[in-house]
Enzyme design. Structure first.
Site, mmCIF file in Angstrom:
data_model
loop_
_atom_site.group_PDB
_atom_site.id
_atom_site.type_symbol
_atom_site.label_atom_id
_atom_site.label_comp_id
_atom_site.label_asym_id
_atom_site.label_seq_id
_atom_site.Cartn_x
_atom_site.Cartn_y
_atom_site.Cartn_z
ATOM 1 N N THR A 1 41.156 45.387 36.798
ATOM 2 C CA THR A 1 40.123 46.113 36.051
ATOM 3 C C THR A 1 38.921 46.468 36.914
ATOM 4 O O THR A 1 38.675 45.844 37.957
ATOM 5 C CB THR A 1 39.626 45.235 34.875
ATOM 6 O OG1 THR A 1 38.722 45.970 34.063
ATOM 7 C CG2 THR A 1 38.918 43.970 35.348
ATOM 8 N N ASN B 1 36.187 46.688 34.881
ATOM 9 C CA ASN B 1 35.397 46.315 33.705
ATOM 10 C C ASN B 1 35.224 47.535 32.800
ATOM 11 O O ASN B 1 36.097 47.804 31.997
ATOM 12 C CB ASN B 1 34.053 45.679 34.061
ATOM 13 C CG ASN B 1 33.448 44.956 32.853
ATOM 14 O OD1 ASN B 1 34.208 44.469 32.010
ATOM 15 N ND2 ASN B 1 32.145 44.886 32.746
ATOM 16 N N THR C 1 40.646 48.062 31.102
ATOM 17 C CA THR C 1 41.377 47.254 32.054
ATOM 18 C C THR C 1 42.788 47.839 32.012
ATOM 19 O O THR C 1 43.083 48.670 31.178
ATOM 20 C CB THR C 1 41.306 45.792 31.567
ATOM 21 O OG1 THR C 1 39.947 45.407 31.591
ATOM 22 C CG2 THR C 1 42.139 44.836 32.376
ATOM 23 N N ARG D 1 40.010 37.921 41.231
ATOM 24 C CA ARG D 1 38.822 38.296 40.465
ATOM 25 C C ARG D 1 37.662 38.569 41.432
ATOM 26 O O ARG D 1 37.529 37.895 42.469
ATOM 27 C CB ARG D 1 38.474 37.119 39.552
ATOM 28 C CG ARG D 1 37.285 37.324 38.640
ATOM 29 C CD ARG D 1 37.607 38.200 37.491
ATOM 30 N NE ARG D 1 36.650 38.058 36.401
ATOM 31 C CZ ARG D 1 36.472 38.977 35.463
ATOM 32 N NH1 ARG D 1 37.184 40.092 35.457
ATOM 33 N NH2 ARG D 1 35.614 38.787 34.491
ATOM 34 N N SER E 1 36.848 35.727 32.594
ATOM 35 C CA SER E 1 37.592 36.917 32.178
ATOM 36 C C SER E 1 38.451 36.593 30.972
ATOM 37 O O SER E 1 38.717 35.428 30.667
ATOM 38 C CB SER E 1 38.479 37.369 33.339
ATOM 39 O OG SER E 1 39.355 38.383 32.929
#
Ligand code: GLY
Length: 576
Positions: free
Chosen positions: A406, A408, A388, A109, A459
């Site tokens: 992703t 976003n 995503t 992430r 997330s």
């Protein structure tokens, strides 16, 4: 088989009693299937873009394992599905190692830069300014994708392929160009103004007439090819240090962000323990925080385990009612408890315990929808984005990868870092900017998910695997923002409770209730009778756009059954 049993019941006295003892449906009842999955006996890749699926399958055929194929697919999607595949974003990967009977979670992430602050998305009066997190450099998180793919390759790849081997197809497609498919053309038209305002993005994604590329034109990404080559040559260092890192930091700072080359040099992908649950004798393994997905999928499954969903029927009003009630309770918890586990304590064990689910189950009436204000404070859901992407891979040895990553928004911030070809994310909008201010997915949060230096925003991405007696059974995941959790949940329910194959489970009408707004969101296809029954229980049923794009592989006795979601164009399940 289920039908035969039911028919038998109907001609016998006490038919109602028979309905109560219906057997668990067989996993695949081919005679009754309306839609068939793709079948393969060795390996399979299911992704949102066909060329990328082919790249992965080619690696499998050449002796690569599931991780090798996943890394190659991940690089390829950065070229062929630029709105969500990426180098400039982040994500989560589950890796299942068949021989060791072990599943690992890789958290790649994005992180907030060291210069991030609690109030970074607020104005002088403390009011949330969405443009800061969604439309400026301040919303860009330090990208994690290259670190994640490199870590997966180094630790769990077969050792037969170098990173350069796995990046080669992506480099070739970026350099030589790919024909723009209708799906890509459509996505460019949809977000046109947002990406075309940046000259570096416009230069790549528009044609000679300065308009977004159209179907049939060639998308050439030479700078992206060069960035990929630096990764191929130097590994993750080729992204996090030197030319690429300098250009990314400069681009972000040029748009008002604080990201420095040191932030990039400091980035690390993290291996985490997966979250575990059980559901009707199946083991469910999913992504831990900073994803909320795994925790809440297991929480919802635990609640639903106490209800006879198979007997109540797939997408009957009774079943949807119970699903919605369970979903609402999980989303209420999401707001309060979930965040980056390196900064806040997330009570994962408590939230995923059977005892807690039993308590929540007691608050559910089978007749009446609990009004949202009796469960938690409001959580408006004003905005929709599915940008995503997920892919699933299984190899001939039964190793598997479930990967969701992703930028976003579709094309992220829309900004390509000049000279790199790399689109940058706007992931930091997934933080709770301040109490009461919804992010782009309408999700609220509190201190647990407040912005801060080096934190990872919460997330919903939920790469998930299901096992039976230790054998891999399902690999799945989906895009869809806050609807990811419920999309993945329904894939599991449709297969485990309702005996559907992967394709039927994927095609089935999806529903979603995230508590606030107080409405049950449904896709087209539910009967009006079902909707009326749900309304009679008190649900505010709202027909909205389709949800998710699940990419699923089901494995039965070593045979693979793949389903690429048809809600998006261009998806492909390819096996051999
Ligand atoms: N950016 C959407 C998510 O991670 O849930």
């Amino acid at each position: 088989m289920r039908f035969a049993f039911f028919a038998l019941c109907l001609v016998l006295p006490g038919a109602q009693a028979c309905a109560d003892v219906l057997p668990t449906p067989a996993p695949i009842v081919a005679d009754y299937a309306r839609i068939l999955p793709v079948v393969a006996s060795h390996g399979m890749v299911v992704s949102q873009e066909a060329q990328a699926s082919r790249v992965g399958v080619d690696i499998l055929k050449r002796g690569g394992n599931a991780v090798d194929a996943a890394v190659a697919t991940g690089f390829a999607l950065a070229v062929t599905l630029p709105r969500a595949g990426n180098l400039g974003g982040g994500g989560f990967m589950l890796v299942h190692l068949a021989r060791e009977k072990k599943t690992i979670a890789i958290d790649y992430r994005e992180t907030a830069p060291a210069g991030a602050t609690r109030d970074m998305f607020l104005d002088g009066k403390g009011t949330f300014v969405p443009e800061k997190s969604q439309g400026s450099g301040a919303g860009v998180g330090v990208p994690g994708t290259v670190a994640g793919l490199a870590l997966a390759h180094e630790k769990y790849g077969s050792g037969k392929f170098t990173l350069a081997d796995l990046a080669a197809p992506a480099i070739r497609m970026a350099r030589e160009g790919i024909e723009v498919e209708p799906d890509l053309a459509f996505s460019l038209t949809e977000v046109g103004a947002r990406i075309m305002r940046y000259p570096a993005s416009r230069a790549i994604f528009s044609g000679a007439d300065k308009k977004p590329l159209r179907a049939g034109e060639l998308l050439i990404q030479r700078d992206l090819a060069a960035s990929l080559e630096r990764v191929a040559r130097d590994g993750a260092v080729g992204f996090y240090k030197g030319e690429t890192a300098e250009k990314i930091a400069a681009a972000v700072r040029g748009q008002g962000g604080s990201m420095s080359v040191q932030d990039l040099a400091d980035y690390r992908a993290i291996e985490r323990a997966v979250v575990h649950g059980t559901y009707r004798g199946h083991e469910v393994v999913s992504m831990p925080p900073p994803s909320s997905g795994g925790v809440h999928i297991i929480e919802i499954l635990n609640i639903l385990e106490g209800f006879p969903l198979a007997d109540l029927g797939q997408n009957s009003a009774a079943t949807i009612h119970l699903m919605a009630e369970a979903m609402k309770r999980a989303y209420a918890d999401r707001e309060i408890y979930l965040g980056d586990p390196d900064f806040v304590h997330v009570p994962v064990a408590g939230l995923t315990s059977k005892a807690y689910a039993a308590e929540l189950r007691k608050t559910i009436s089978v007749d009446r929808a609990t009004p949202a204000d009796e469960i938690a404070p409001g959580m408006p859901l004003p905005y929709e984005s599915d940008q995503t992407t997920h892919f699933s891979v299984v190899d001939a040895q039964g190793n598997a990868v479930a990967n969701t990553y992703t930028l976003n928004f579709s094309y992220g911030l829309g900004l390509v870092a000049e000279g790199t070809g790399i689109l940058l994310n706007n992931e930091l909008d997934d933080f709770a900017a301040t109490r009461g201010a919804p992010n782009a997915f309408g999700l609220l949060g509190g201190d647990a998910n407040a912005p801060g230096p080096r934190k990872r925003p919460l997330s919903s991405m939920s790469p998930t695997m299901v096992f039976k007696n230790g054998e891999l059974e399902i690999v799945t995941g989906s895009p869809g923002g806050s609807r990811i959790i419920t999309t993945v949940l329904q894939i599991v329910l449709n297969i485990v409770d309702h005996g559907m194959n992967a394709a039927e489970a994927s095609e089935a009408v999806r529903v979603h209730d995230q508590l606030h707004p107080d409405e049950l969101r449904v896709e087209r296809g539910l009967s009006i009778d079902t909707i009326r029954l749900l309304e009679a229980k008190g649900h505010r049923v709202r027909l909205q756009r389709s949800m998710g794009s699940a990419q699923t592989i089901q494995r039965i006795g070593g045979t693979l059954y793949g389903a690429a979601d048809t809600r998006q164009r261009g998806t492909a399940a390819i096996g051999y």
